[in-house]
Design a protein around this motif. Structure first.
Motif, PDB file in Angstrom:
ATOM      1  N   ALA A 124      -3.664 -43.884   0.814  1.00 51.19           N
ATOM      2  CA  ALA A 124      -2.652 -44.376  -0.114  1.00 51.19           C
ATOM      3  C   ALA A 124      -3.035 -44.054  -1.555  1.00 51.19           C
ATOM      4  O   ALA A 124      -2.188 -43.632  -2.357  1.00 51.19           O
ATOM      5  N   ASP A 125      -4.322 -44.227  -1.895  1.00 49.82           N
ATOM      6  CA  ASP A 125      -4.788 -43.903  -3.244  1.00 49.82           C
ATOM      7  C   ASP A 125      -4.540 -42.436  -3.578  1.00 49.82           C
ATOM      8  O   ASP A 125      -4.017 -42.101  -4.651  1.00 49.82           O
ATOM      9  N   VAL A 126      -4.930 -41.564  -2.645  1.00 43.78           N
ATOM     10  CA  VAL A 126      -4.850 -40.116  -2.887  1.00 43.78           C
ATOM     11  C   VAL A 126      -3.392 -39.659  -2.966  1.00 43.78           C
ATOM     12  O   VAL A 126      -3.011 -38.893  -3.858  1.00 43.78           O
ATOM     13  N   LEU A 127      -2.573 -40.115  -2.040  1.00 44.44           N
ATOM     14  CA  LEU A 127      -1.167 -39.709  -2.051  1.00 44.44           C
ATOM     15  C   LEU A 127      -0.452 -40.245  -3.290  1.00 44.44           C
ATOM     16  O   LEU A 127       0.407 -39.566  -3.859  1.00 44.44           O
ATOM     17  N   ALA A 128      -0.818 -41.443  -3.715  1.00 46.95           N
ATOM     18  CA  ALA A 128      -0.213 -42.005  -4.923  1.00 46.95           C
ATOM     19  C   ALA A 128      -0.594 -41.206  -6.165  1.00 46.95           C
ATOM     20  O   ALA A 128       0.132 -41.216  -7.167  1.00 46.95           O
ATOM     21  N   ALA A 129      -1.723 -40.499  -6.096  1.00 48.32           N
ATOM     22  CA  ALA A 129      -2.157 -39.638  -7.198  1.00 48.32           C
ATOM     23  C   ALA A 129      -1.586 -38.228  -7.064  1.00 48.32           C
ATOM     24  O   ALA A 129      -2.102 -37.284  -7.669  1.00 48.32           O
ATOM     25  N   ASP A 130      -0.538 -38.089  -6.233  1.00 43.78           N
ATOM     26  CA  ASP A 130       0.136 -36.808  -6.017  1.00 43.78           C
ATOM     27  C   ASP A 130      -0.772 -35.808  -5.322  1.00 43.78           C
ATOM     28  O   ASP A 130      -0.675 -34.601  -5.527  1.00 43.78           O
ATOM     29  N   GLY A 131      -1.681 -36.331  -4.465  1.00 45.68           N
ATOM     30  CA  GLY A 131      -2.619 -35.476  -3.777  1.00 45.68           C
ATOM     31  C   GLY A 131      -2.287 -35.277  -2.319  1.00 45.68           C
ATOM     32  O   GLY A 131      -1.163 -35.507  -1.871  1.00 45.68           O
ATOM     33  N   SER A 132      -3.299 -34.843  -1.559  1.00 48.87           N
ATOM     34  CA  SER A 132      -3.129 -34.616  -0.127  1.00 48.87           C
ATOM     35  C   SER A 132      -4.448 -34.931   0.571  1.00 48.87           C
ATOM     36  O   SER A 132      -5.508 -34.981  -0.061  1.00 48.87           O
ATOM     37  N   VAL A 133      -4.367 -35.147   1.895  1.00 44.89           N
ATOM     38  CA  VAL A 133      -5.541 -35.576   2.645  1.00 44.89           C
ATOM     39  C   VAL A 133      -5.815 -34.640   3.823  1.00 44.89           C
ATOM     40  O   VAL A 133      -4.897 -34.038   4.375  1.00 44.89           O
ATOM     41  N   ILE A 134      -7.098 -34.551   4.178  1.00 46.69           N
ATOM     42  CA  ILE A 134      -7.554 -33.774   5.324  1.00 46.69           C
ATOM     43  C   ILE A 134      -8.173 -34.747   6.313  1.00 46.69           C
ATOM     44  O   ILE A 134      -9.015 -35.583   5.942  1.00 46.69           O
ATOM     45  N   LEU A 135      -7.788 -34.647   7.586  1.00 48.00           N
ATOM     46  CA  LEU A 135      -8.280 -35.535   8.631  1.00 48.00           C
ATOM     47  C   LEU A 135      -8.906 -34.701   9.743  1.00 48.00           C
ATOM     48  O   LEU A 135      -8.383 -33.643  10.100  1.00 48.00           O
ATOM     49  N   PHE A 136     -10.010 -35.197  10.309  1.00 45.70           N
ATOM     50  CA  PHE A 136     -10.690 -34.509  11.402  1.00 45.70           C
ATOM     51  C   PHE A 136     -10.825 -35.436  12.605  1.00 45.70           C
ATOM     52  O   PHE A 136     -11.124 -36.626  12.450  1.00 45.70           O
ATOM     53  N   ALA A 137     -10.629 -34.884  13.803  1.00 42.56           N
ATOM     54  CA  ALA A 137     -10.932 -35.578  15.052  1.00 42.56           C
ATOM     55  C   ALA A 137     -11.839 -34.676  15.879  1.00 42.56           C
ATOM     56  O   ALA A 137     -11.625 -33.457  15.933  1.00 42.56           O
ATOM     57  N   HIS A 138     -12.871 -35.253  16.501  1.00 45.99           N
ATOM     58  CA  HIS A 138     -13.797 -34.486  17.335  1.00 45.99           C
ATOM     59  C   HIS A 138     -14.277 -33.243  16.588  1.00 45.99           C
ATOM     60  O   HIS A 138     -14.261 -32.120  17.110  1.00 45.99           O
ATOM     61  N   GLU A 139     -14.719 -33.456  15.361  1.00 55.53           N
ATOM     62  CA  GLU A 139     -14.999 -32.331  14.471  1.00 55.53           C
ATOM     63  C   GLU A 139     -16.230 -31.528  14.881  1.00 55.53           C
ATOM     64  O   GLU A 139     -17.272 -32.080  15.232  1.00 55.53           O
ATOM     65  N   ASP A 140     -16.107 -30.216  14.816  1.00 61.00           N
ATOM     66  CA  ASP A 140     -17.234 -29.295  14.882  1.00 61.00           C
ATOM     67  C   ASP A 140     -17.769 -29.196  13.462  1.00 61.00           C
ATOM     68  O   ASP A 140     -17.237 -28.464  12.619  1.00 61.00           O
ATOM     69  N   THR A 141     -18.826 -29.968  13.170  1.00 65.13           N
ATOM     70  CA  THR A 141     -19.300 -30.082  11.793  1.00 65.13           C
ATOM     71  C   THR A 141     -19.838 -28.769  11.240  1.00 65.13           C
ATOM     72  O   THR A 141     -19.917 -28.591  10.021  1.00 65.13           O
ATOM     73  N   SER A 142     -20.196 -27.844  12.122  1.00 64.89           N
ATOM     74  CA  SER A 142     -20.697 -26.553  11.641  1.00 64.89           C
ATOM     75  C   SER A 142     -19.607 -25.757  10.926  1.00 64.89           C
ATOM     76  O   SER A 142     -19.904 -24.818  10.183  1.00 64.89           O
ATOM     77  N   ARG A 143     -18.351 -26.141  11.129  1.00 67.98           N
ATOM     78  CA  ARG A 143     -17.226 -25.422  10.519  1.00 67.98           C
ATOM     79  C   ARG A 143     -16.720 -26.102   9.253  1.00 67.98           C
ATOM     80  O   ARG A 143     -15.803 -25.600   8.607  1.00 67.98           O
ATOM     81  N   ARG A 144     -17.320 -27.243   8.905  1.00 68.40           N
ATOM     82  CA  ARG A 144     -16.746 -28.020   7.809  1.00 68.40           C
ATOM     83  C   ARG A 144     -16.810 -27.292   6.468  1.00 68.40           C
ATOM     84  O   ARG A 144     -15.811 -27.260   5.731  1.00 68.40           O
ATOM     85  N   ALA A 145     -17.948 -26.716   6.119  1.00 64.47           N
ATOM     86  CA  ALA A 145     -18.085 -26.095   4.799  1.00 64.47           C
ATOM     87  C   ALA A 145     -17.010 -25.038   4.568  1.00 64.47           C
ATOM     88  O   ALA A 145     -16.368 -24.993   3.514  1.00 64.47           O
ATOM     89  N   GLY A 146     -16.789 -24.182   5.571  1.00 61.09           N
ATOM     90  CA  GLY A 146     -15.767 -23.158   5.429  1.00 61.09           C
ATOM     91  C   GLY A 146     -14.379 -23.734   5.315  1.00 61.09           C
ATOM     92  O   GLY A 146     -13.550 -23.245   4.542  1.00 61.09           O
ATOM     93  N   ARG A 147     -14.122 -24.774   6.084  1.00 59.25           N
ATOM     94  CA  ARG A 147     -12.799 -25.402   6.025  1.00 59.25           C
ATOM     95  C   ARG A 147     -12.543 -26.073   4.680  1.00 59.25           C
ATOM     96  O   ARG A 147     -11.438 -25.994   4.140  1.00 59.25           O
ATOM     97  N   LEU A 148     -13.551 -26.741   4.152  1.00 59.25           N
ATOM     98  CA  LEU A 148     -13.372 -27.392   2.850  1.00 59.25           C
ATOM     99  C   LEU A 148     -13.039 -26.367   1.786  1.00 59.25           C
ATOM    100  O   LEU A 148     -12.203 -26.609   0.909  1.00 59.25           O
ATOM    101  N   GLN A 149     -13.681 -25.213   1.879  1.00 60.99           N
ATOM    102  CA  GLN A 149     -13.385 -24.154   0.913  1.00 60.99           C
ATOM    103  C   GLN A 149     -11.974 -23.612   1.141  1.00 60.99           C
ATOM    104  O   GLN A 149     -11.215 -23.434   0.182  1.00 60.99           O
ATOM    105  N   ASP A 150     -11.625 -23.360   2.395  1.00 64.97           N
ATOM    106  CA  ASP A 150     -10.294 -22.843   2.710  1.00 64.97           C
ATOM    107  C   ASP A 150      -9.194 -23.799   2.285  1.00 64.97           C
ATOM    108  O   ASP A 150      -8.125 -23.375   1.812  1.00 64.97           O
TER     109      ASP A 150
END
Length: 204
Positions: free
Chosen positions: A171-197
């Motif tokens: 709610a905080d982020v969307l109210a600031a005109d932003g967007s959110v990223i959600l992960f389920a069963h995440e392959d953490t080895s892929r996180r750095a690349g995804r955050l950049q993408d």
């Protein structure tokens, strides 16, 4: 801004901009929702709550869903649209679940929800009472106090934590005109690349 006015503000700002991005690595799924698509899902869920369950200000709705699933987020926004409370109470008036409840949502992101045929436009029957709780656990937080200021313009944020934490930060982020990223069963080895993408500015 209050939770019930959050979505209309997003639609007025830029309805085509991505607002929710969800990854489920166990299923190989990625789903992205623009403000407009998110609004459609919220309207469907809110219409179902209001017309099928009689939800209104004072009603409680338990979201027995994973904290970082995209369906959890649209249900929370729908609950706030009708002025009800996201509740941790097992005896809530309405239960939304992926196993058993008043409405059962599919775990797979791309599977069809029972509410898919509901209307894409929503009109609330009763005005939202800003003194009522938007979330009741671990401590009640009112509609008036739910959204906190974010020290960034249009933030793009990864959300993690308990359901109340995730929903409140979303709610905080969307109210600031932003967007959110959600992960389920995440392959953490892929996180750095995804955050950049994804152009992520913060992980909460």
């Amino acid at each position: 801004m209050t939770p019930d006015t959050l979505l209309p503000a997003l639609l007025a700002s830029d309805p085509s901009r991505p607002r929710v991005t969800f990854y489920d690595d166990a299923r190989g799924e990625r789903i992205e929702l623009s403000g407009r698509v998110l609004g459609n899902w919220v309207a469907k869920a809110a219409n179902w709550l209001q017309d099928e369950c009689g939800a209104e200000p004072g009603s409680t709705v338990r979201l027995d869903l994973p904290p970082t699933h995209w369906r959890t987020l649209y249900w929370a926004l729908a609950i706030w649209a009708v002025g009800a409370t996201v509740s941790g109470d097992d005896d809530a008036d309405v239960v939304i679940s992926m196993t058993a409840g008043d409405l059962v949502e599919p775990e797979a992101s791309l599977a069809k929800s029972e509410i898919a045929s509901a209307a894409d436009q929503f009109t609330v029957y009763l005005p939202v009472d800003l003194s009522r709780p938007a979330i009741d656990r671990p401590a009640p937080v009112s509609y008036r106090d739910l959204i906190r200021p974010v020290d960034a313009a249009s933030p793009r944020t990864v959300l993690e934590g308990t359901q109340p934490e995730v929903l409140r930060t979303a709610a905080d982020v969307l109210a600031a005109d932003g967007s959110v990223i959600l992960f389920a069963h995440e392959d953490t080895s892929r996180r750095a690349g995804r955050l950049q993408d994804e152009g992520v500015t913060a992980a909460v």
